[in-house]
Structure formats: C-alpha cells, structure tokens
Design an enzyme around this catalytic site. Structure first.
Site, PDB file in Angstrom:
ATOM      1  N   CYS A 110       0.821  -1.216   0.000  1.00  0.00           N
ATOM      2  CA  CYS A 110       0.000   0.000   0.000  1.00  0.00           C
ATOM      3  C   CYS A 110       0.856   1.269   0.000  1.00  0.00           C
ATOM      4  O   CYS A 110       0.537   2.237  -0.665  1.00  0.00           O
ATOM      5  CB  CYS A 110      -0.910   0.041   1.223  1.00  0.00           C
ATOM      6  SG  CYS A 110      -2.167  -1.244   1.272  1.00  0.00           S
ATOM      7  N   HIS A 111       1.908   1.254   0.820  1.00  0.00           N
ATOM      8  CA  HIS A 111       2.759   2.447   0.966  1.00  0.00           C
ATOM      9  C   HIS A 111       4.092   2.175   0.295  1.00  0.00           C
ATOM     10  O   HIS A 111       4.859   1.331   0.752  1.00  0.00           O
ATOM     11  CB  HIS A 111       2.999   2.772   2.441  1.00  0.00           C
ATOM     12  CG  HIS A 111       1.766   2.715   3.274  1.00  0.00           C
ATOM     13  ND1 HIS A 111       0.805   3.707   3.276  1.00  0.00           N
ATOM     14  CD2 HIS A 111       1.316   1.773   4.141  1.00  0.00           C
ATOM     15  CE1 HIS A 111      -0.171   3.384   4.108  1.00  0.00           C
ATOM     16  NE2 HIS A 111       0.103   2.211   4.642  1.00  0.00           N
ATOM     17  N   CYS A 151       7.063   3.555  34.899  1.00  0.00           N
ATOM     18  CA  CYS A 151       6.786   4.651  35.837  1.00  0.00           C
ATOM     19  C   CYS A 151       5.733   4.242  36.856  1.00  0.00           C
ATOM     20  O   CYS A 151       5.900   4.438  38.057  1.00  0.00           O
ATOM     21  CB  CYS A 151       6.281   5.884  35.076  1.00  0.00           C
ATOM     22  SG  CYS A 151       7.587   7.001  34.526  1.00  0.00           S
ATOM     23  N   ARG A 206       7.311   2.533  28.797  1.00  0.00           N
ATOM     24  CA  ARG A 206       7.840   3.528  29.730  1.00  0.00           C
ATOM     25  C   ARG A 206       6.791   3.892  30.774  1.00  0.00           C
ATOM     26  O   ARG A 206       7.097   4.010  31.957  1.00  0.00           O
ATOM     27  CB  ARG A 206       8.284   4.780  28.961  1.00  0.00           C
ATOM     28  CG  ARG A 206       9.096   5.749  29.791  1.00  0.00           C
ATOM     29  CD  ARG A 206      10.450   5.134  30.112  1.00  0.00           C
ATOM     30  NE  ARG A 206      11.268   6.024  30.948  1.00  0.00           N
ATOM     31  CZ  ARG A 206      11.219   6.044  32.265  1.00  0.00           C
ATOM     32  NH1 ARG A 206      10.402   5.230  32.914  1.00  0.00           N
ATOM     33  NH2 ARG A 206      11.996   6.872  32.953  1.00  0.00           N
ATOM     34  N   CYS A 240       1.637  11.217  37.675  1.00  0.00           N
ATOM     35  CA  CYS A 240       2.606  11.643  36.668  1.00  0.00           C
ATOM     36  C   CYS A 240       3.061  13.065  36.996  1.00  0.00           C
ATOM     37  O   CYS A 240       4.246  13.403  36.922  1.00  0.00           O
ATOM     38  CB  CYS A 240       1.986  11.640  35.270  1.00  0.00           C
ATOM     39  SG  CYS A 240       1.230  10.089  34.769  1.00  0.00           S
ATOM     40  N   HIS A 269       6.736  14.942  36.955  1.00  0.00           N
ATOM     41  CA  HIS A 269       7.031  15.557  35.657  1.00  0.00           C
ATOM     42  C   HIS A 269       6.445  16.945  35.443  1.00  0.00           C
ATOM     43  O   HIS A 269       6.789  17.621  34.483  1.00  0.00           O
ATOM     44  CB  HIS A 269       6.619  14.596  34.541  1.00  0.00           C
ATOM     45  CG  HIS A 269       7.371  13.296  34.598  1.00  0.00           C
ATOM     46  ND1 HIS A 269       8.724  13.227  34.314  1.00  0.00           N
ATOM     47  CD2 HIS A 269       6.991  12.040  34.944  1.00  0.00           C
ATOM     48  CE1 HIS A 269       9.131  11.964  34.464  1.00  0.00           C
ATOM     49  NE2 HIS A 269       8.094  11.240  34.852  1.00  0.00           N
TER      50      HIS A 269
END
Lengths: 139, 286, 109
Positions: free
Chosen positions: B105-106, B247, B243, B202, B206
């Site tokens: 397709c691509h 965490c 990831r 979170c 962060h």
C-alpha cells in the site's frame, strides 16, 4: 522481570559499596592486568590522553576516547568492575591516527585506566574517575 | 533477584527529590540545540500549548540529558536506535504472511512522513482513539489479513521507531477536541491521579518537579515526542507504553498494560502536552 | 549463534592519496557479560564479540581485543590512512565461533 547488568550489580554490591568502596580484589586485579600488559615494567606519564565523562548518566553505556600518538597498543581497564578488563587496541600500519572511541560498561563510580605501549618499548598510563549515577526511579 | 527488592530501592529513591542540577554554564545541556545529521532541526523547547495550565514552556527530554547522551542522538550513526529503524525498513517490504507487505500500500516509509506527528488520533471507522501501534496492527490485520503483532514487542517497537524516524522535525500536533475530547479528558484524569503505595501521579514528578533531581537522575517533563527511545539503561528501544508501565510500577502500583485503553488515553494526553515540540524519536535517553 | 547480528559501517567512498579518513562501526549484539542472572537466579552464560579488526587491502588499521565490559551494540570510531584505492574490510569475531564481515570500497582519485 529482566534486570539490567547495572541493576544486578547495584543490588548485589549495594549502592554504598558500588559507589564508595571498591572491593579490594578489583584493585589487585587491575594491578595484575597492568603488570601482565607491561611485563612488570613501570608505567610513566606521557603522550596518552583518556577522555571520559566526569559523570555518566548510566553505567551501561559510557563513551570513552583514547589518543596515544606513538603507541603500538593501548590497554583499557575499569578498576572497579568485577572483572577490570575492557579492551586492548592495537594500531596497525594503516592507522590514520592513534585515536579511538568506544562505549563501555562501568559497574559504579570508579577509575578508568589506560596503559599505552609506546613504540620505544616504554609504558605510559592515564587514569580518569567517572562518577556513575545510581539513577532515580528510572522506570 | 526479587522484584520487591528493586521496588524497595525505588521506594526510597522516590522520596528523595532534591534541588536543581549543578551544571556549569559552559556545558549546560539545556542551552544546546539539537540538529540531527547536521540537517534535521529539532524544536526542543516551545511555548506550552493553551490547554496546559501549569507550565509556560515545554521541553523535550533531550534538554535534560548529559552532553554525552545528547551527542549520541545528533548523528544517526551514533544513535543505536537506528538498528531498530533499519530492521523495520526491511520488515516494511517483507511478506507479512499472506503475500502482502506494508509496501503493498505504501511505496516507501518516507511516504508516511508526518503521520507520527498527529498520533494518537481518533479513527472514524474504528470509532476510537488509536495510537500508531494500533494503526499499524489495523493495517496488518484488516488490510493485509495477517496476524497482529504484539503491542510491546520488537517488531512493533521497531516499526513505530521507523514511523517516528521519517517524521522527525515535524511539529507534534495531536487533536484534543471533537471526537478525541472524551479520551483526552480520561487521559488527563489519569495523569493527575496518584497511583500506588507511594501515591504518586505523573504530575508529581514531571510537572511539579521537572528539572529537579530524583536521587541522581535529572527529572524531565515526561514528554513522549522522543519515543520510541533507545535507553542506555537497557540498551534497546522502549515504547511509550513500556515507559508508562515502568513509571507506574515504580509507584508500587499494579500497572495498566501496554495497549490498554487507559494507556492509550494517557498517551493522547501526554502527547498533547508536547504539541509544538518536534517529533524526535527514536531518541537516546538514559 | 547470536540473533540478528547486523554490522553497520560508515566509510567515505573516496579519498585523496595518503588521506586520513574517519571510520565508524556499530554492530547489533547483546554482549551478554556472563555477570547477569535470569529470573530463576541462574547465571546467563557469557556470549560476546571478543575481537574486532579493520584492515585496508589486507593491512591492519586497528585490531581490538574486547571484553564483556564493552557495551551492548559495540561501537568504534577510529581513523585510517588511505594510500591507494582499495577495500576496507571489517571483521567481528563472536565467542560462539561466528564471524561477521563487512567491506567498503574507497576510491582514490
């Protein structure tokens, strides 16, 4: 759960031991490895530069570079690893310079040691301490 | 080695968040700029998108790393993530199991440049928000009629890395309104919910404490524009959801699974916090 | 045999006679150190690439003896002197006896 080598070492030795107290056997093993490379000859200061980060974010992949014009071979040791041997670089006739870089594993904060065998048969040594951070949670 | 031992070590570490990193001006990693291969300019710092109430500036995780780690990402040859990208490139044109390949397709991966920048996004036919991994699996199962790949295994992470690779430098621009709004709200709720025995969200690390040290680690804003990410810690490519899982696990919680609706929602929300940064993956982090 | 071992090298395709060129190599390899344990507590046996050699037209540029302290996906950067047109060959030796080879032509013009 898969433990990285560093985690295993950190847990095994304890963060304290890994950071501040290098096991005695490591020193002896490092000296033995140097003696084996030099054949017991004394090492001096000279034309050998060892570049390593002052602080490594992770001990698993620490970039280092050696620059030893006039050297035939350079031995790299990590004095605080369970086995201090890291690598030996031999430069051939078509080496464009005697500079080489690689990435190494360090079990904790310690000295990285380079010993160069010069073309006149003498030996030159360089050391640099690399502080290996213990990491945060790190996921 | 027991699992609880490591988590125990983490429990202690999570409590130790100290002051800003001591860095000399001359080598302040936050002041460097990222140009990959000397040609792809990456926006690593930008004004926060309007929906972000608690930050004025957004920063790529790259700005929090040491000069050595940063440098490893500035040339594709030095970046070991390229190994995964090349593996995916080979996979792109290889048979998925029924004679069809991505290339059916691509024509080339480069044809999909820019796609990564708008994911996760709402998919009309599926009637849900999809991550790029879900879209890849839709192609593999619905269009090629082959067996789906594991969400968090090598083939998928490599292909996701290739999708990032061909979109590098494009501005992250995920839609948060319209049909995506509901999922985005759910993701935002998860972002601000405290999980685990350590009761950490979170945001606690962060948003409230980025740029501070958590033990010896320099806390980032937790942006996902650099994913999948080659981590020096485990010397391999890591997915966004992998990831997230790490965490959440470190808060001493039972985690959601990679590919779960919760992590899809969280990824949409976290990606939207990075609207305006460049697609940077596959990045190098500690 | 270690799985999916792929060598990558970066070598300029041309040089002037006597020029010094920079070469980079990276090979995908776990470099299992022999220090790690699996989930059951058993030591995972060592399995590394233990030697790397780069040569030009058969003459050695660099010859590296490698130990388990070399990181996963071993990386080297070094320089070679190119006296004439020829072939830069790269060889990695695995603990398990496998040998991985790559070569690139350099034209002196």
């Amino acid at each position: 759960m898969t433990l990285s080598r560093r985690e295993t070492l950190t847990i095994g030795l304890g963060a304290f031991a890994a950071t501040f107290v290098l096991p005695k056997f490591a020193f002896a093993a490092t000296e033995d490895a140097i003696a084996e490379f030099t054949g017991g000859a004394a090492t001096g200061q000279g034309d050998l530069t060892l570049t390593a980060p002052e602080i490594a974010e992770n001990g698993n992949t620490v970039p280092i570079e050696i620059d030893a014009p006039g050297a035939e071979a350079v031995l790299i040791l990590a004095a605080g690893n369970p086995n201090p041997d890291v690598a030996t670089f031999h430069f051939g006739p078509l080496a464009g310079s005697h500079v080489a870089s690689t990435r190494i594993r360090l079990a904790g904060t310690q000295d990285v040691v380079a010993v160069a065998k010069m073309s006149d048969g003498s030996f030159v040594e360089a050391r640099q301490e690399v502080k290996v951070t213990i990491g945060g949670c790190g996921g | 080695m027991s699992r609880s031992f490591w988590l125990g070590g983490c429990a202690a570490s999570a409590l130790i968040i100290c002051g800003p990193a001591m860095l000399t001006a001359q080598e302040d990693p936050a002041e460097r700029s990222l140009v990959i291969n000397g040609e792809i300019e990456i926006v690593t710092e930008a004004d926060a998108p309007a929906h972000l109430e608690n930050l004025s500036t957004i920063r790529s995780g790259w700005t929090f790393r040491s000069p050595e780690t940063q440098t490893m990402q500035m040339d594709d040859f030095d970046n070991p993530a390229t190994l995964g990208v090349e593996a995916a490139r080979a996979k792109f044109s290889s048979d998925l199991g029924n004679g069809e390949s991505c290339a059916s397709c691509h024509e080339a991966p480069e044809e999909l440049a820019g796609v990564r920048a708008v994911y996760p996004k709402f998919d009309e036919s599926a009637g849900e928000v999809q991550t790029i991994e879900m879209q890849i699996n839709e192609c593999i199962t619905d269009r090629a009629g082959a067996e789906a790949w594991d969400y968090d295994k090598t083939d998928m992470i490599n292909m996701s890395a290739l999708m990032s690779f061909v979109s590098r430098g494009e501005a992250v621009n995920v839609a948060i309104d319209g049909p995506a709004a509901e999922t985005w709200e759910r993701g935002k709720e998860i972002y601000y919910t405290r999980y685990g025995l350590l009761e950490l969200s979170c945001a606690n690390c962060h948003e409230d404490n980025y740029d501070n040290m958590i033990r010896a680690d320099h806390l980032s804003q937790g942006q996902v524009n650099g994913f999948p990410t080659y981590r020096l810690k485990n010397a391999k490519l890591n997915s966004v959801h992998g990831r997230f899982k790490g965490c959440v696990r470190d808060t001493m919680a039972e985690t959601f699974s990679p590919g779960s609706p919760e992590f899809v929602a969280l990824e949409l929300y976290v990606a939207s916090r990075g609207n305006g940064l460049s697609v940077e993956g596959p990045a190098v982090r500690n | 045999m270690a799985e999916n071992v792929t060598p990558r090298v970066r070598v300029p395709s041309s040089a002037s006679a006597g020029e010094t060129v920079t070469i980079k190599t990276l090979i995908s390899h776990q470099m299992e150190s022999g220090q790690r344990k699996d989930d059951a507590g058993n030591t995972i046996p060592r399995s590394i690439i233990n030697r790397f050699v780069a040569a030009f037209n058969g003459e050695t540029v660099i010859d590296v003896t490698m130990e388990p302290a070399i990181s996963t996906n071993p990386y080297f950067e070094f320089q070679a002197k190119i006296p004439e047109s020829g072939t830069m060959s790269f060889t990695w030796y695995d603990d398990d006896g496998s040998v991985y080879e790559e070569s690139k032509e350099i034209t002196v013009g």
